[in-house]
Design a protein around this motif. Structure first.
Motif, PDB file in Angstrom:
ATOM      1  N   GLY A 129       0.725  -1.347  -0.135  1.00  0.00           N
ATOM      2  CA  GLY A 129      -0.215  -0.077   0.127  1.00  0.00           C
ATOM      3  C   GLY A 129       0.960   1.349  -0.168  1.00  0.00           C
ATOM      4  O   GLY A 129       0.308   2.378  -0.001  1.00  0.00           O
ATOM      5  N   ALA A 130       1.955   1.212  -0.054  1.00  0.00           N
ATOM      6  CA  ALA A 130       2.711   2.242   0.054  1.00  0.00           C
ATOM      7  C   ALA A 130       3.636   2.549  -1.287  1.00  0.00           C
ATOM      8  O   ALA A 130       3.480   1.775  -2.208  1.00  0.00           O
ATOM      9  N   LYS A 131       4.001   3.758  -1.560  1.00  0.00           N
ATOM     10  CA  LYS A 131       4.892   3.995  -2.602  1.00  0.00           C
ATOM     11  C   LYS A 131       6.017   4.986  -2.377  1.00  0.00           C
ATOM     12  O   LYS A 131       6.208   5.475  -1.195  1.00  0.00           O
ATOM     13  N   SER A 132       6.969   4.940  -3.408  1.00  0.00           N
ATOM     14  CA  SER A 132       8.027   5.997  -2.783  1.00  0.00           C
ATOM     15  C   SER A 132       7.842   7.518  -3.315  1.00  0.00           C
ATOM     16  O   SER A 132       7.230   7.851  -4.511  1.00  0.00           O
ATOM     17  N   GLY A 133       7.706   8.303  -2.279  1.00  0.00           N
ATOM     18  CA  GLY A 133       7.531   9.714  -2.660  1.00  0.00           C
ATOM     19  C   GLY A 133       8.608  10.712  -2.952  1.00  0.00           C
ATOM     20  O   GLY A 133       9.710  10.114  -3.171  1.00  0.00           O
ATOM     21  N   PRO A 134       8.410  11.734  -2.573  1.00  0.00           N
ATOM     22  CA  PRO A 134       9.620  12.849  -2.859  1.00  0.00           C
ATOM     23  C   PRO A 134      10.842  12.420  -2.014  1.00  0.00           C
ATOM     24  O   PRO A 134      10.909  11.974  -0.672  1.00  0.00           O
ATOM     25  N   HIS A 135      12.021  12.332  -2.586  1.00  0.00           N
ATOM     26  CA  HIS A 135      13.304  12.163  -2.094  1.00  0.00           C
ATOM     27  C   HIS A 135      13.460  10.602  -1.649  1.00  0.00           C
ATOM     28  O   HIS A 135      14.076  10.503  -0.535  1.00  0.00           O
ATOM     29  N   GLY A 136      12.596   9.710  -2.242  1.00  0.00           N
ATOM     30  CA  GLY A 136      12.547   8.390  -1.734  1.00  0.00           C
ATOM     31  C   GLY A 136      12.037   8.089  -0.426  1.00  0.00           C
ATOM     32  O   GLY A 136      12.217   6.957   0.173  1.00  0.00           O
ATOM     33  N   ILE A 137      11.073   9.084   0.287  1.00  0.00           N
ATOM     34  CA  ILE A 137      10.449   8.737   1.441  1.00  0.00           C
ATOM     35  C   ILE A 137       9.303   7.845   1.218  1.00  0.00           C
ATOM     36  O   ILE A 137       8.527   7.900   0.127  1.00  0.00           O
ATOM     37  N   VAL A 138       9.050   6.829   2.167  1.00  0.00           N
ATOM     38  CA  VAL A 138       8.037   6.062   1.880  1.00  0.00           C
ATOM     39  C   VAL A 138       6.809   6.556   2.327  1.00  0.00           C
ATOM     40  O   VAL A 138       6.594   7.087   3.361  1.00  0.00           O
ATOM     41  N   VAL A 139       5.973   6.518   1.352  1.00  0.00           N
ATOM     42  CA  VAL A 139       4.549   7.252   1.734  1.00  0.00           C
ATOM     43  C   VAL A 139       3.480   6.667   1.267  1.00  0.00           C
ATOM     44  O   VAL A 139       3.241   5.741   0.396  1.00  0.00           O
ATOM     45  N   PHE A 140       2.418   6.333   2.276  1.00  0.00           N
ATOM     46  CA  PHE A 140       0.937   5.894   1.841  1.00  0.00           C
ATOM     47  C   PHE A 140       0.265   7.165   1.446  1.00  0.00           C
ATOM     48  O   PHE A 140       0.093   8.417   1.984  1.00  0.00           O
ATOM     49  N   ASP A 141      -0.661   6.632   0.591  1.00  0.00           N
ATOM     50  CA  ASP A 141      -1.956   7.879   0.252  1.00  0.00           C
ATOM     51  C   ASP A 141      -3.264   7.313   0.661  1.00  0.00           C
ATOM     52  O   ASP A 141      -4.298   7.701   0.116  1.00  0.00           O
ATOM     53  N   ASP A 142      -3.264   6.185   1.452  1.00  0.00           N
ATOM     54  CA  ASP A 142      -4.550   5.716   2.180  1.00  0.00           C
ATOM     55  C   ASP A 142      -4.507   6.021   3.527  1.00  0.00           C
ATOM     56  O   ASP A 142      -3.303   5.185   4.210  1.00  0.00           O
ATOM     57  N   TYR A 143      -5.343   6.383   4.382  1.00  0.00           N
ATOM     58  CA  TYR A 143      -4.999   6.475   5.793  1.00  0.00           C
ATOM     59  C   TYR A 143      -5.125   5.084   6.519  1.00  0.00           C
ATOM     60  O   TYR A 143      -4.463   5.115   7.367  1.00  0.00           O
ATOM     61  N   ASP A 144      -6.149   4.551   6.185  1.00  0.00           N
ATOM     62  CA  ASP A 144      -6.240   3.286   6.888  1.00  0.00           C
ATOM     63  C   ASP A 144      -5.124   2.166   6.647  1.00  0.00           C
ATOM     64  O   ASP A 144      -4.421   1.531   7.789  1.00  0.00           O
ATOM     65  N   LYS A 145      -4.475   2.286   5.451  1.00  0.00           N
ATOM     66  CA  LYS A 145      -3.280   1.518   5.549  1.00  0.00           C
ATOM     67  C   LYS A 145      -1.885   2.027   5.942  1.00  0.00           C
ATOM     68  O   LYS A 145      -1.093   1.100   6.357  1.00  0.00           O
ATOM     69  N   GLY A 146      -1.818   3.319   5.991  1.00  0.00           N
ATOM     70  CA  GLY A 146      -0.910   3.896   6.624  1.00  0.00           C
ATOM     71  C   GLY A 146      -0.900   3.762   8.228  1.00  0.00           C
ATOM     72  O   GLY A 146       0.208   3.490   8.891  1.00  0.00           O
ATOM     73  N   LEU A 147      -2.039   3.862   8.692  1.00  0.00           N
ATOM     74  CA  LEU A 147      -2.357   3.761  10.232  1.00  0.00           C
ATOM     75  C   LEU A 147      -1.817   2.171  10.542  1.00  0.00           C
ATOM     76  O   LEU A 147      -1.330   1.919  11.465  1.00  0.00           O
ATOM     77  N   ALA A 148      -2.359   1.073   9.747  1.00  0.00           N
ATOM     78  CA  ALA A 148      -2.053  -0.207  10.029  1.00  0.00           C
ATOM     79  C   ALA A 148      -0.781  -0.401  10.003  1.00  0.00           C
ATOM     80  O   ALA A 148      -0.121  -1.031  10.995  1.00  0.00           O
ATOM     81  N   TYR A 149       0.020   0.076   9.115  1.00  0.00           N
ATOM     82  CA  TYR A 149       1.658   0.119   9.077  1.00  0.00           C
ATOM     83  C   TYR A 149       2.212   0.688  10.004  1.00  0.00           C
ATOM     84  O   TYR A 149       3.265   0.120  10.852  1.00  0.00           O
ATOM     85  N   ALA A 150       2.041   1.874  10.517  1.00  0.00           N
ATOM     86  CA  ALA A 150       2.316   2.530  11.602  1.00  0.00           C
ATOM     87  C   ALA A 150       2.241   1.610  13.062  1.00  0.00           C
ATOM     88  O   ALA A 150       3.318   1.799  13.760  1.00  0.00           O
ATOM     89  N   LYS A 151       1.187   1.208  13.070  1.00  0.00           N
ATOM     90  CA  LYS A 151       1.039   0.158  14.258  1.00  0.00           C
ATOM     91  C   LYS A 151       1.799  -1.059  14.335  1.00  0.00           C
ATOM     92  O   LYS A 151       2.387  -1.340  15.299  1.00  0.00           O
ATOM     93  N   THR A 152       2.288  -1.501  13.121  1.00  0.00           N
ATOM     94  CA  THR A 152       3.095  -2.740  13.097  1.00  0.00           C
ATOM     95  C   THR A 152       4.690  -2.249  13.257  1.00  0.00           C
ATOM     96  O   THR A 152       5.292  -2.948  14.073  1.00  0.00           O
ATOM     97  N   VAL A 153       4.955  -1.072  13.115  1.00  0.00           N
ATOM     98  CA  VAL A 153       6.199  -0.776  13.155  1.00  0.00           C
ATOM     99  C   VAL A 153       6.378   0.380  14.504  1.00  0.00           C
ATOM    100  O   VAL A 153       7.256   0.819  15.259  1.00  0.00           O
ATOM    101  N   ASN A 154       5.161   0.517  15.097  1.00  0.00           N
ATOM    102  CA  ASN A 154       4.940   1.496  16.402  1.00  0.00           C
ATOM    103  C   ASN A 154       5.775   2.838  16.241  1.00  0.00           C
ATOM    104  O   ASN A 154       6.802   3.137  16.905  1.00  0.00           O
ATOM    105  N   LYS A 155       5.369   3.542  15.066  1.00  0.00           N
ATOM    106  CA  LYS A 155       5.913   4.953  14.828  1.00  0.00           C
ATOM    107  C   LYS A 155       4.924   5.734  14.769  1.00  0.00           C
ATOM    108  O   LYS A 155       3.665   5.503  14.319  1.00  0.00           O
TER     109      LYS A 155
END
Length: 677
Positions: free
Chosen positions: A529-555
């Protein structure tokens, strides 16, 4: 006194969090009867200082253009022509690399309508537009316009009878309008810039017109070196020198002939501008369907130049015009110039058509300027060789090299065609022609051109080549170097030399590169669900997918409310996110979720809903994130950044959101929020 005190407190508390609903544009409307069934609907806007509202005709690839949507047309009324605009300003935007068109201080939009159903009582209109200052805002205004009682044309006192105070603005207000006095609360600590236009690099319309003129001038010289035009130079000049009574008369006639060529082509530019309107061509150029039509048109032109067929005007036209050329005098010379335009159409037509298409993206009088540059280059040799006929001896002889020039132009037309196909794909966000695919197509085109110039490929009208000339060798080497230059673009090289042509880096199949170890790294880094954004930053464009990933890495999460057409969002990414300290934080310390408020893709029907906060239907992905931003953070500005924990609570209690700021302030805000996680 109490009222002023309360107002001051309201502004103070709103500015503390830098979160408010901004509404820097105030609209009023009126309707006027023009005839028995026709009305003029007018929208007048007052725009706060330093804010800009983008025109309907700002080019594709830039900020979002204004849209005027008449909602209840079917069976009730029809639109007469296109909506007209008051005076706009055009300036070069170095972020999007387009000449964007916008209103300052005031704007007026007028649209004529014709009633089909005389019983209709109201006209429902929706304005969608973008306004920018240090932040950008996508706004939607809805109007329900009452149609006055119809008057007979015979009794109408004047062409238009104003009907005022009949319009109700039905746009929902989610916060008292007095909060807009706090609009200018965001300052960039590292720069004095206060506008979305970069003053040091901005340019007026004149800059763009000079560029069009120069390109058209070079195109005119290219047209001279084609089989349809080049042989005409000695023939025409010889005609003037032999038929004229003396040298002065020959020179005079040749000059009139050259001026006639210019008049014919400039007249064509004026005709196109007059038929479509000064800004209508530009409006068409931002449309998906017309980008597709332009793509097909250029493919046809390229195929013709490569030798598959010839695009010719009817022979009867040339015969009729040629017969008039025998009349003599200025009229006869004018018809001679017209005969040249018709006879050479198979070579000049594709070039002229391409120039008009390109000029369309600029709007205004660009088609006229383009035809002036083209015709001037075409006419100059005829005039100069008539003045100095001895120069004719220095002209190279006609031969197979003329067809080589024509074929090279065909390859260039083919490459340019895919720019228009790319525009359509970008607007629809289909991801069918992403950056790597576009670059691969150009590598194939210019690689094939190199092989052609080296004599390894022959086409239908080529003469047998025993050896290649030095000039052709150099052209082949130049094409081959350009081909090699393009190849690293497949692995993520920026290709700054052609940056305005391929899709942006983020619009890519493999933004972090592909092939060998790069592919392995990219696959390992990018979660689902992620893509490479500006300057190679890992970016999500869907809130739910990004939130789920943040919980797995605890960030912690950094919400980035942005837009495809948000110029200040790109400035923050280019100037602030690129800072090494900020970049390391965004890559390692947070999960970035970028929510695009101008994403026009439609939501599934079961996810669409009516929002009480914005009093509007939430139908697109962009609507969803706009509603989310307004509902939760009580603001509608982009860029907007929020640091939250895994439960969605803001980490920066003192300053929950931040927007268009400098590096030091942005870095400090990030560190303060992360320390609370």
């Amino acid at each position: 006194m109490k009222k002023h005190l309360l107002l001051g407190l309201l502004v103070f508390f709103c500015s503390l969090g830098n979160a408010q609903i901004l509404d820097p544009v105030k609209w009023t409307t009126k309707i006027e009867q023009k005839s028995a069934t026709n009305f003029i609907v007018t929208f007048n806007a007052t725009i706060e200082n330093e804010w800009h509202v983008y025109s309907q005709f700002t080019p594709d690839g830039g900020p979002l253009p204004l849209e005027v949507n008449f909602k209840n047309q079917k069976g009730n009324y029809t639109l007469v022509g296109k909506a007209k605009e008051s005076k706009t300003r055009t300036a070069y935007n170095d972020i999007f690399e387009v000449n964007e068109t916008f209103f300052e201080k005031k704007a007026q939009i007028t649209q004529e309508i014709s009633l089909v159903n005389k019983g209709v009582k109201t006209i429902e209109v929706e304005l969608n537009f973008q306004a920018c200052k240090e932040v950008c805002i996508n706004l939607e205004k809805k109007f329900s316009i009452s149609i006055p009682e119809l008057k007979n044309a015979a009794t109408t006192a004047s062409p238009t009878t104003p009907i005022n105070d009949l319009v109700k603005d039905t746009t929902a207000q989610t916060i008292d309008s007095t909060t807009t006095v706090a609009a200018d609360t965001v300052k960039d600590s590292d720069t004095t810039e206060t506008s979305q236009i970069t003053p040091a690099k901005s340019a007026t319309t004149e800059h763009g017109l000079w560029a069009i003129f120069f390109i058209a001038f070079l195109s005119g010289f290219a047209a001279l070196l084609t089989p349809c035009v080049f042989p005409m130079i000695p023939m025409t000049v010889s005609f003037f020198t032999k038929q004229s009574k003396n040298k002065a008369a020959g020179i005079r006639n040749a000059i009139i002939y050259g001026i006639s060529i210019i008049v014919i082509y400039v007249g064509l530019g004026l005709l196109v501008t007059w038929i479509f309107g000064a800004d209508a061509l530009n409006a068409l150029s931002t449309n998906v369907w017309f980008n597709l039509i332009f793509f097909v048109l250029l493919i046809v032109f390229a195929t013709s130049f490569l030798g598959a067929f010839e695009i010719m005007l009817p022979n009867s036209w040339a015969n009729k015009v040629d017969s008039q050329a025998d009349r003599g005098g200025i009229i006869g010379i004018l018809f001679m110039a017209l005969a040249l335009a018709i006879v050479s159409f198979s070579c000049t037509g594709p070039i002229v058509g391409t120039l008009l298409v390109e000029a369309a993206s600029k709007g205004g009088i660009a088609p006229v300027v383009g035809m002036l540059g083209f015709s001037l280059a075409l006419a100059l040799p005829f005039m100069l060789f008539a003045m100095f006929p001895g120069w004719l001896n220095s002209l190279p002889k006609s031969g197979g090299w003329l067809n080589t020039v024509k074929v090279v132009l065909g390859f260039l037309e083919l490459a340019l065609a895919f720019k228009f196909l790319s525009n359509a794909d970008l607007v629809l966000q289909l991801h069918l022609l992403e950056r790597e695919v576009f670059i691969a197509i150009w590598i194939a085109i210019f690689g094939a051109l190199s092989l052609y110039l080296f004599g390894k490929i022959t086409l239908p009208h080529d003469s047998p080549v025993g050896h290649i000339s030095v000039g052709r060798l150099y052209m082949g080497l130049l094409s081959l170097m350009f081909t090699f230059y393009l190849i690293p673009g497949l692995w993520g090289a920026p290709l700054k030399f052609i940056n305005a042509f391929p899709p942006p880096m983020e619009y890519s199949e493999s933004p972090m590169g592909f092939g060998g170890s790069s592919k392995t790294v990219a696959t390992a880094i990018l979660p689902e669900g992620a893509k490479s954004g500006p300057h190679g930053i890992v970016v999500f464009d869907d809130y739910d997918k990004g939130l789920a990933y943040a919980k797995t890495v605890n960030k912690p999460i950094m919400l980035d409310f942005t837009g495809f057409a948000c110029v200040n969002c790109r400035k923050m990414e280019n100037n602030v996110w690129s800072n090494p300290n900020v970049l390391s934080i965004l890559k390692e310390k947070v999960v970035v979720i970028s929510l695009y408020v101008d994403d026009k893709r439609e939501l599934p029907k079961n996810e669409q809903f009516f929002s009480k906060a914005t009093d509007s239907e939430i139908e697109t992905i962009g609507d969803k994130w706009t509603d989310f931003m307004i509902t939760r953070y009580k603001t509608n500005t982009q860029p907007l950044y929020v640091l939250t924990d895994l439960e969605g609570k803001s980490l920066n209690a003192a300053q929950p959101t931040i927007s268009y700021v400098g590096i030091e302030e942005y870095e400090a805000w990030l560190k303060a929020g992360i320390s609370k996680f």
